[in-house]
Write an enzyme that holds these catalytic residues in place. Structure first.
Site, PDB file in Angstrom:
ATOM      1  N   ARG A 250       0.843  -1.198   0.000  1.00  0.00           N
ATOM      2  CA  ARG A 250       0.000   0.000   0.000  1.00  0.00           C
ATOM      3  C   ARG A 250       0.880   1.250   0.000  1.00  0.00           C
ATOM      4  NH1 ARG A 250      -4.306  -3.220   3.255  1.00  0.00           N
ATOM      5  NH2 ARG A 250      -2.953  -3.162   5.055  1.00  0.00           N
TER       6      ARG A 250
ATOM      7  N   PHE B 222     -11.648  -5.236  -5.094  1.00  0.00           N
ATOM      8  CA  PHE B 222     -11.558  -6.108  -3.910  1.00  0.00           C
ATOM      9  C   PHE B 222     -10.960  -5.290  -2.740  1.00  0.00           C
ATOM     10  CE2 PHE B 222     -10.639  -8.597  -7.761  1.00  0.00           C
ATOM     11  CZ  PHE B 222     -11.709  -9.470  -7.779  1.00  0.00           C
TER      12      PHE B 222
ATOM     13  N   CYS C 170      -3.030 -14.244  -3.255  1.00  0.00           N
ATOM     14  CA  CYS C 170      -2.696 -14.649  -1.883  1.00  0.00           C
ATOM     15  C   CYS C 170      -2.975 -16.135  -1.678  1.00  0.00           C
ATOM     16  CB  CYS C 170      -3.463 -13.799  -0.868  1.00  0.00           C
ATOM     17  SG  CYS C 170      -5.242 -13.937  -1.016  1.00  0.00           S
TER      18      CYS C 170
HETATM   19  N1  SAH Z   1      -7.188  -5.364  -0.699  1.00  0.00           N
HETATM   20  C1  SAH Z   1      -7.766  -5.568   0.597  1.00  0.00           C
HETATM   21  C2  SAH Z   1      -7.942  -7.047   0.930  1.00  0.00           C
HETATM   22  C3  SAH Z   1      -8.755  -7.819  -0.083  1.00  0.00           C
HETATM   23  S1  SAH Z   1      -9.429  -9.281   0.538  1.00  0.00           S
HETATM   24  C4  SAH Z   1      -6.943  -4.850   1.657  1.00  0.00           C
HETATM   25  O1  SAH Z   1      -5.880  -4.263   1.334  1.00  0.00           O
HETATM   26  O2  SAH Z   1      -7.331  -4.845   2.816  1.00  0.00           O
HETATM   27  C5  SAH Z   1     -10.510  -9.765  -0.726  1.00  0.00           C
HETATM   28  C6  SAH Z   1     -11.824  -9.005  -0.785  1.00  0.00           C
HETATM   29  O3  SAH Z   1     -12.511  -9.440  -1.954  1.00  0.00           O
HETATM   30  C7  SAH Z   1     -12.792  -9.245   0.370  1.00  0.00           C
HETATM   31  O4  SAH Z   1     -13.102  -8.032   0.977  1.00  0.00           O
HETATM   32  C8  SAH Z   1     -14.042  -9.862  -0.282  1.00  0.00           C
HETATM   33  O5  SAH Z   1     -15.263  -9.371   0.294  1.00  0.00           O
HETATM   34  C9  SAH Z   1     -13.919  -9.411  -1.708  1.00  0.00           C
HETATM   35  N2  SAH Z   1     -14.553 -10.262  -2.736  1.00  0.00           N
HETATM   36  C10 SAH Z   1     -14.642 -11.607  -2.772  1.00  0.00           C
HETATM   37  N3  SAH Z   1     -15.210 -12.018  -3.915  1.00  0.00           N
HETATM   38  C11 SAH Z   1     -15.502 -10.904  -4.623  1.00  0.00           C
HETATM   39  C12 SAH Z   1     -16.079 -10.670  -5.915  1.00  0.00           C
HETATM   40  N4  SAH Z   1     -16.475 -11.677  -6.693  1.00  0.00           N
HETATM   41  N5  SAH Z   1     -16.208  -9.395  -6.332  1.00  0.00           N
HETATM   42  C13 SAH Z   1     -15.804  -8.356  -5.555  1.00  0.00           C
HETATM   43  N6  SAH Z   1     -15.240  -8.524  -4.336  1.00  0.00           N
HETATM   44  C14 SAH Z   1     -15.088  -9.777  -3.875  1.00  0.00           C
END
Ligand code: SAH
Length: 395
Positions: A214, A230, A339
């Site tokens: 980040r 996401f 991940c």
């Molecule tokens: N980038 C974030 C962590 C991502 S974790 C950070 O820095 O904190 C992955 C995320 O993807 C979760 O919040 C989950 O709710 C979301 N997610 C899962 N499947 C998804 C989809 N099909 N479309 C959009 N979001 C999704």
């Protein structure tokens, strides 16, 4: 500590244990002397009877998770010693006394010599997640060790293991405080404030592992239109705003995640109209983003949790990244991550490479990213390297 049984290896199957790999697979076992239940402490012996390790036994292909190598039986100060080592590493990396960052991973399973145990530190509250019954059974001893090592730096310990314990385990785990009490709190990462709800949120409440990535993102964000796909609690979105982005769109399929993102934006950038968020499926949202963004972050959940769905997962990464390559503005930057533990660095790179080829864009790799220092990788356990990222320049 007293082992309840001895696990004897097949002749010729000692090599992996003697090279300090902490997982003993069931196929390497000749016999077990004694009766074991899941989570019991066992010794591991070579076929000639020499003890080479101690660990917790489990049901499944990983039959023993080893936390101590050598002949000597770990004594009662063992957990404290391991936690001291883990704390010292974070201290030496400048994480325990940082005025601008008060959230970090304190125990990273195998990476800290404690297979099956995760502990995240949220400004005084430690959230524990046991991934093995063995670690869950010793949780009280872990709490005592945490109290002794962290002293005043420890306010509460919350056990959140119900979702991470093997679902077939014959135990009645309940989430709750094992020490002290605290409620959903606020933490800081490089000066950015985040509301974290460890009781209800995903994982232990926050994706700590993206801290350094980040920070890097902020350096690329100036004057950019950014899509944070996401987004969960919005981490990459604030970094982009901090770095001077002109517009930031945060997308997640979870309405709760978007609510947290909005709250966090208000906390850090009150009234800032550059940010907008969307509850949407990632694949749907990316159907129509042609030339809208200069900087795209793709940080999806683990597409493959098991090896048998690996090829399906790689297809998923390919499709997702192809959508970004096809539509990102010329001169755009893509931060893309996986991940999934079973997806290797090479697997991921190949999937992204195929995606670039589908889009037919000229693409250069600027950075190859991984997990931060508080998610250390035990050199004898390469499987611990789970977070892989690429920063790509798209001509
Ligand atoms: N980038 C974030 C962590 C991502 S974790 C950070 O820095 O904190 C992955 C995320 O993807 C979760 O919040 C989950 O709710 C979301 N997610 C899962 N499947 C998804 C989809 N099909 N479309 C959009 N979001 C999704």
């Amino acid at each position: 500590m007293q082992p309840v049984a001895n696990v004897i290896l097949k002749k010729g199957k000692e090599e992996s244990m003697e090279r300090f790999h902490p997982w003993l697979f069931s196929g390497a076992i000749d016999r077990i002397d004694g009766v074991v239940e899941e989570g019991d402490l066992v010794s591991v012996q070579r076929s000639d009877g020499k003890i080479i390790a101690y660990g917790h036994c489990a049901i499944g292909s990983i039959a023993v998770r080893v936390f101590s190598f050598g002949e000597a039986l770990p004594d009662d100060s063992f957990w404290k010693h391991r936690i001291e080592q883990a704390w010292l590493l974070r201290k030496r990396m400048g994480l325990t006394d940082d005025k601008k960052t008060n959230v970090f991973r304190l125990i990273h399973g195998e990476g800290d010599g404690l297979p099956g145990l995760i502990a995240d530190y949220y400004n005084g509250t430690v959230v524990l997640q046991a991934h093995s019954v063995g670690m869950w059974l010793v949780r009280e001893a872990i709490v005592e060790a945490l109290k002794s090592v962290l002293g005043k730096k420890l306010v509460a310990v919350y056990d959140k293991s119900t979702k991470t314990l093997p679902f077939k385990a014959n135990i009645e785990a309940k989430d709750g405080y094992l020490f002290g009490k605290s409620s959903a709190g606020e933490v800081m990462e490089y000066g950015n404030r985040f509301k974290v709800d460890w009781e209800e949120g995903q994982k232990t409440g926050f994706f700590i592992d993206q801290r350094d990535n980040r920070k890097l993102l902020a350096t690329y964000a100036k004057d950019k239109a950014v899509l944070n796909m996401f987004c969960y609690t919005g981490g990459f979105s604030f970094s982009a705003m901090q770095g001077g982005a002109t517009l930031v769109h945060s997308v997640d399929s979870s309405a709760k995640a978007i609510e947290l993102t909005n709250q966090n934006v208000e906390l850090n950038f009150p009234g800032d109209s550059r940010h907008e968020s969307f509850v949407a499926d990632g694949f749907d949202f990316m159907q129509d983003i042609e030339n809208k963004y200069d900087l795209i972050i793709l940080d999806p959940p683990a597409f493959a949790k098991h090896r048998n769905v690996l090829s399906q997962a790689l297809q998923g990464y390919k499709r997702l990244n192809a959508k970004a390559f096809q539509q990102i503005r010329p001169g755009g930057i893509l931060f893309t991550f996986s991940c999934s533990q079973v997806v290797t660095r090479n697997n991921f790179r190949e999937a992204v490479f195929s995606a670039a080829a589908i889009a037919g864009r000229e693409v250069r790799i600027l950075h190859q990213l991984s997990q931060p220092v508080d998610h250390p990788i035990n050199i004898y356990h390469p499987e611990g390297e789970y977070l892989k990222g690429l920063v790509l320049y798209v001509e």
